[in-house]
Design an enzyme around this catalytic site. Structure first.
Site, short mmCIF file in Angstrom:
data_model
loop_
_atom_site.label_atom_id
_atom_site.label_comp_id
_atom_site.label_asym_id
_atom_site.label_seq_id
_atom_site.Cartn_x
_atom_site.Cartn_y
_atom_site.Cartn_z
N ARG A 18 -12.96 -8.93 -4.92
CA ARG A 18 -12.55 -7.74 -4.94
C ARG A 18 -12.68 -7.25 -6.28
O ARG A 18 -12.41 -6.26 -6.66
CB ARG A 18 -11.06 -7.69 -4.63
CG ARG A 18 -10.73 -7.85 -2.89
CD ARG A 18 -9.58 -7.13 -2.47
NE ARG A 18 -9.15 -8.00 -1.54
CZ ARG A 18 -9.25 -7.85 -0.04
NH1 ARG A 18 -10.27 -7.06 0.35
NH2 ARG A 18 -9.14 -8.80 0.83
N HIS B 215 -17.09 -4.12 -1.86
CA HIS B 215 -17.57 -5.24 -2.52
C HIS B 215 -18.78 -5.60 -1.78
O HIS B 215 -19.71 -6.50 -2.34
CB HIS B 215 -16.56 -6.18 -2.29
CG HIS B 215 -15.09 -5.85 -2.66
ND1 HIS B 215 -14.82 -5.15 -4.02
CD2 HIS B 215 -14.10 -5.56 -1.79
CE1 HIS B 215 -13.39 -4.61 -3.85
NE2 HIS B 215 -13.07 -5.01 -2.59
N ASP C 2 -26.71 3.13 -1.77
CA ASP C 2 -27.71 3.77 -1.73
C ASP C 2 -27.69 5.23 -1.02
O ASP C 2 -28.14 6.35 -1.48
CB ASP C 2 -28.72 3.19 -0.83
CG ASP C 2 -29.57 2.13 -1.47
OD1 ASP C 2 -29.30 2.09 -2.72
OD2 ASP C 2 -30.24 1.16 -0.69
N HIS D 277 -9.01 3.08 -5.48
CA HIS D 277 -8.18 1.84 -4.54
C HIS D 277 -6.70 2.11 -4.74
O HIS D 277 -6.07 2.45 -5.82
CB HIS D 277 -8.51 0.73 -5.23
CG HIS D 277 -10.02 0.42 -5.05
ND1 HIS D 277 -10.77 0.26 -3.99
CD2 HIS D 277 -10.99 0.55 -6.19
CE1 HIS D 277 -12.15 -0.03 -4.55
NE2 HIS D 277 -12.20 0.11 -5.62
N LEU D 278 -6.24 1.89 -3.32
CA LEU D 278 -4.64 2.05 -3.60
C LEU D 278 -3.99 0.93 -4.35
O LEU D 278 -3.21 1.08 -5.08
CB LEU D 278 -4.20 1.78 -1.97
CG LEU D 278 -4.52 3.02 -1.15
CD1 LEU D 278 -4.81 2.52 0.20
CD2 LEU D 278 -3.54 3.80 -1.25
N SER D 279 -4.48 -0.24 -4.17
CA SER D 279 -3.98 -1.62 -4.91
C SER D 279 -4.85 -1.86 -6.03
O SER D 279 -5.85 -1.29 -6.26
CB SER D 279 -3.86 -2.73 -4.06
OG SER D 279 -5.56 -3.21 -3.59
N TYR E 155 0.78 -1.37 0.11
CA TYR E 155 0.05 -0.02 -0.33
C TYR E 155 0.91 1.23 0.15
O TYR E 155 0.25 2.41 0.13
CB TYR E 155 -0.78 0.08 1.39
CG TYR E 155 -1.89 -1.07 1.07
CD1 TYR E 155 -2.99 -1.13 0.39
CD2 TYR E 155 -1.83 -2.10 2.15
CE1 TYR E 155 -3.93 -2.08 0.40
CE2 TYR E 155 -2.94 -3.08 2.05
CZ TYR E 155 -3.97 -3.11 1.24
OH TYR E 155 -4.95 -4.05 1.04
N ASN F 90 -12.78 6.02 -1.12
CA ASN F 90 -12.01 4.68 -1.11
C ASN F 90 -12.71 4.01 0.05
O ASN F 90 -12.31 4.00 1.17
CB ASN F 90 -10.75 4.70 -0.77
CG ASN F 90 -9.90 3.39 -0.60
OD1 ASN F 90 -10.45 2.51 -0.52
ND2 ASN F 90 -8.67 3.38 -0.46
#
Lengths: 148, 148, 148, 148, 148, 148, 148, 148, 148, 148, 148, 148
Positions: free
Chosen positions: K110, K79, K86, K99-101, K22, K73
């Site tokens: 994922r 997921h 909503d 997303h970092l990765s 990360y 994020n």
């Protein structure tokens, strides 16, 4: 050796309801039993129960530095919480997954766990004994790891 | 109290291969350990190992009348043998399903068991301890059933 | 160089039935042909055929120490036997998977093998030649491994 | 006896990259080896390699009249090209499907071929030998068909 | 009124092979027939056939400005080419999808088209008549659109 | 007319257990009943029961030459044994598939048979009568085939 | 040449509702148009429309002897009626399946037909023209069959 | 003992078409045969055949009070009619499901029945004998229930 | 630092069509913008656009030696081309996958990429900025790798 | 305000059977109750019950012009009848879908409705009250629509 | 221009753990970096991090009126959390998902996001740069929307 | 009679947003309406709204002893929260599941509820009336249960 014992949603109600299903012991009684057994095995325990996924994730993050392993009964979150999976993985601590009832004999959505592949092992169906077996497995594992 | 301990295909090789995966104890050593523990719990054991589904089904039929419960590590047959499921069900004896390794952390086809819904419970991932936990669970269960 | 040649259910009937499908050679004739070819390549063979999954698993366990590789035509067990997969994996010997007929042109359940991912390679559709190609592939592989 | 040897996308790079995966022979070296082996078996070869599905389909249409069979390594197109399937089928020539690596031990999308049900057989995992086995299988097949 | 008639892989071989399947008319004869019918309906045609997905996409881009509609038999690309779908959609021209054979009576992978939801309609199974029906449908559609 | 009556795993226990499920007749009593009925229909029977897939496959191979048809209750193997399917198919003898209980009213994995598509027909749910109906169906079928 | 024109549920409402979807012609007008076209092609027509699966199956059975082919727009029954499939198959008469709208551009459950694999071909999306194309296809097909 | 014999769509055509598939007996002949057999077993029959799901559901409702069981060959409705399932269930009468042909050897959509789980049992593949076996099974069942 | 910028089918049309969807910049304008940004970051670019999978695969092979990374917008090939995946993997160069539109808000078949698991990362939905972000990500990545 | 109340297969039997499941009111009693409630809300009702999909579709077409909305309990047809869906949609009248029992607590095939996406809303599980709630919802909806 | 920056479970631990995965920046450092970049772009930021789905949903509701867009994020909640979907939709504010990765290179669960179809776009795999790209994308988008 | 009214995530925003979707009443107004209606039916209400799964589970546990039934609109948690399911089941109180909008007409993931099989019934699509119908259904149910 210090072990964090984690209980998910509804497990504070143990012993009060569905005794034929979950046994007659309350969560406090299970915790007392575990403390006793832990003492025999030279381990110290800390406990946490919450109905709240966020609170559980936070507790894991807070405690991760001060425990050597986790004993986890995540209840209903077992089947849905990727956040719990990530928290357990990020803690870099070994854990054992336990269930009071035999989840494989219940509804299909209870047959899958989103984190059992990260566990040392899984124990399901033996009520309070699921916890005591899990504790024993963890202390053995830790002793083996540290070569003690 | 008499318990039949059943081991499926390849489990006679325990301890000789993959020690990092399955531990260093041989099946004989596990059986000795179990005999010792059973004695402490007032139980008697009989053992059977076979690579052969038919032989296992037959042994269950033959022994069903003389045992009170089964401790079952069916190995690879866990995931495919409906015949073993039927034999366990027909024996009308409670059983515990055990695995040396954490099957939920291996190939997807090892995540399902064709008979775990009939078991008292499931224990996976603790090597020889999976057996000793299983034995203890069975003797508790039998004592509870018979009110002893 | 010693290679174990394994034939699964019904393969003892080769040459007697469905010659248009499986060719006219009997299993003995194929074995003779293989012995001849093996001699040319400096290899020795041992053979086993059984209709019985348990017997096959046992033979693999017994022979594993004395062979360098396996030539495997598991017949119908190819598609279902996790026990055979585990036995091949536990033997820690390389193997080639062969089929007389083109299994990919038959019923869908014959398109998957539960152990082909562990094999060096797969050969299907060339009758007796599937075996001779497989033998040659194994001896090359072994020579390459041992640097001979 | 004239055989068309077809290589799909990226196979022109053989030998230059991933030698531990695909072997150290270049495509030219494999072609030379095949020419040599073909001569021994009284067969003549013509070669084609392209990264382009359209070009491959066209080559098959152009050559179909002048060859007796195909030796096909379609690379990545194996898993997706219905057009290649139709071209092979329309050519009315027998073919053998070959792969350098054991595709069944790689990603799931490589486990299916859109034309293997039309092939005489499939050979996967033996690097250059996949081709030589395939060639031998084709010449045997053609001799058998023509009764020569 | 100008209509682009597009034929995918292998359709240049029409009439030469599988006449019982695809009829005895060659692609040229179908094109002649279409030119004749188009003349009656006051339409002009331009034709393209290629085995190459890229070439087809390019032709659609090049011709989009100069045609009013497409008559499309994409052959095997019907079932796989998202690129062709995007090219047809980007052209902003109405099209009819035609097939010589009844694709719904063939292999399951031929039952789906990746672009039929964008078409005015689909016609399958009537050999050369699939094209003439398609042409008539397009000219009607265009007349209706333009209020002529 | 000679018919081989095949019983799979656990069927030797008939009548002893679950009488409300499987009826009160033992396998011997069913066999006696069948012999009686067979005599009336001019047929001779031979019987085999085994818990072992391999033994069953072998018995089919051994008996195939001397019987005209099979009456098959494969028990749990019905749902998993491709080897049994292959053995029945290779025997080139017609067979009827029977079940004591209505398998379609039980667990989903019992709703499919890996060989019912090869049978003359299927009879499920009538306990001992499933066998007598099956026998009658086979003798009719054989008489019809031989025009007797 | 006599052709039965079959219309399923709700098709009696054509022209009255959703004209932008189904066109402005009523079923009577389509029938008149078809009679006219049929006359040109030397064919005679009989018509049936019903909302009732049973009535349709019965009509097919009644008319099968007196017609040479069917023109079928089964409406919503296209996607569900195995009984209609069986009736069409049992009539042993060729048929063309037509749809007013492009069913492949509508809800997914409209993309499959339970009998299109039995049809000569399928035409969808051209409103009244779907019928006239279908009629022409049938008369061509019948002339071809009878060599007239 | 009174039994309602129910025949679904197209079964009125028995004997007239596909004799190699369904046998040469007409539905009337089967009904005569059943009346004769029923008389021997002390049972009375009433018959109904319809192509119409609604009419069948209604007949079941009307007759339910006056019959003791059903013999059901629902034809194509077997695979789709939840309404028929509900009608059979609501009638609170046992039934046997019969099929003339072996539905498990036909198209996949014929392998499932929407009501076989409610039946006493299922018989498929023996033409007219499927009915006579079913009748016998029903009269046995009724006698057993009533202890006669 | 040299980066290959790859554009798949139909991307040469950027800016001319669907400006509300893809923005108003042409591919040339995007390329100019990228050249400018690359200069600021000390990188050099080479460009390729093709509608043809084969041509793209070939270009990757040809350029692989002379570039340090790829910026890839494969358009429709993203979802289908295993050949492109193999070419990118074989090039042993890092790459970033970019899309002009948010593919996750479009048809389901656009939600999967056959090579995104091999990418450094994925950027979708920001029109021309998807490219400039991708370029910046690549130059950062390369600097980090080389420790510059 | 006029509302058509539609009841599907078997609902004429209400009150006579399974009272613990469906309540003790007959369909007539429910209809009387509805008439009473409708009067209070200034609405008029017309009723239809049939076991026959075709008859129901026809009734909808016939009544569509004279009603303002539908109250629909289609019974078993809820889960299968695309024809009913099309009839409701074509009627261009709002409708409420009601069920006596909680269909979501029954067999899986009862959890889906082929037309609930077209309804104003769905009410399941309250026996006769499902109807009265539905009626009230419809009259509110109509008043809201017409601004009364 | 005010943008709410939302971080889900475990993201408060950034920089402390898994730096190779990360990156080495802490969440505070990322926030500082973002504040700096936001200032350059004339935007103001507010931050929120929580392990708790409920707290996040609430924060979105509270802040919705005072922000113009979201930078999201959601970590593991991406997921699974329909509630988060909503809340984002109800806020009627545009957002970018970061997303970092590279989530597409991790476990299959994922690869799907329950709200990416509502986002402007998605950025994954570039560690802290995923955020800065996302911020830049949002400010561009807002400027474009407001015509500033 | 005391009823707990539970509202899940985002329902505190009712009336403020999407009035065309959810109606113009605020949650307070709905609660007032319910209090009024409850009074008429001799029932008392307690209310809870939270965005937080854990808080909701806890409230159910706390209130279970003091309420007779639940009226549940779990919002987005309906589709994902096994913990909520377990809490409702453990409370041993009947409940009705309500939704403001017709969830069956929205995204597919909203068509399933993880607890509707435990409810008395389900009401969806009638905005505030979904609640008033649900309340009435609960009070009827309780009166029926208690025989009052």
């Amino acid at each position: 050796m210090r072990i964090g014992v984690l209980n998910g949603p509804k497990l504070n109600l143990l012993g009060e309801r569905d005794p034929q299903h979950y046994g007659t012991m309350t969560l406090s009684e299970i915790e007392e039993l575990l403390v006793e057994r832990a003492a025999e095995q030279g381990a110290e325990l800390c406990f946490f129960q919450s109905d709240d996924e966020g609170a559980i994730v936070e507790w894991i993050q807070t405690q991760a530095m001060s425990v050597d392993a986790w004993l986890v009964n995540a209840g209903a979150l077992t089947h849905t919480s990727v956040a719990l999976r990530d928290a357990l993985a990020a803690s870099a601590r070994p854990f054992v997954e336990v269930h009071l009832s035999n989840v494989f004999a219940r509804e299909p959505f209870r047959h899958t766990s989103v984190f059992s592949d990260l566990a040392i092992g899984v124990i399901a169906g033996f009520r309070a004994s699921s916890y005591t077996f899990g504790l024993e497995a963890l202390t053995s594992h830790l002793r083996e790891q540290t070569g003690v």
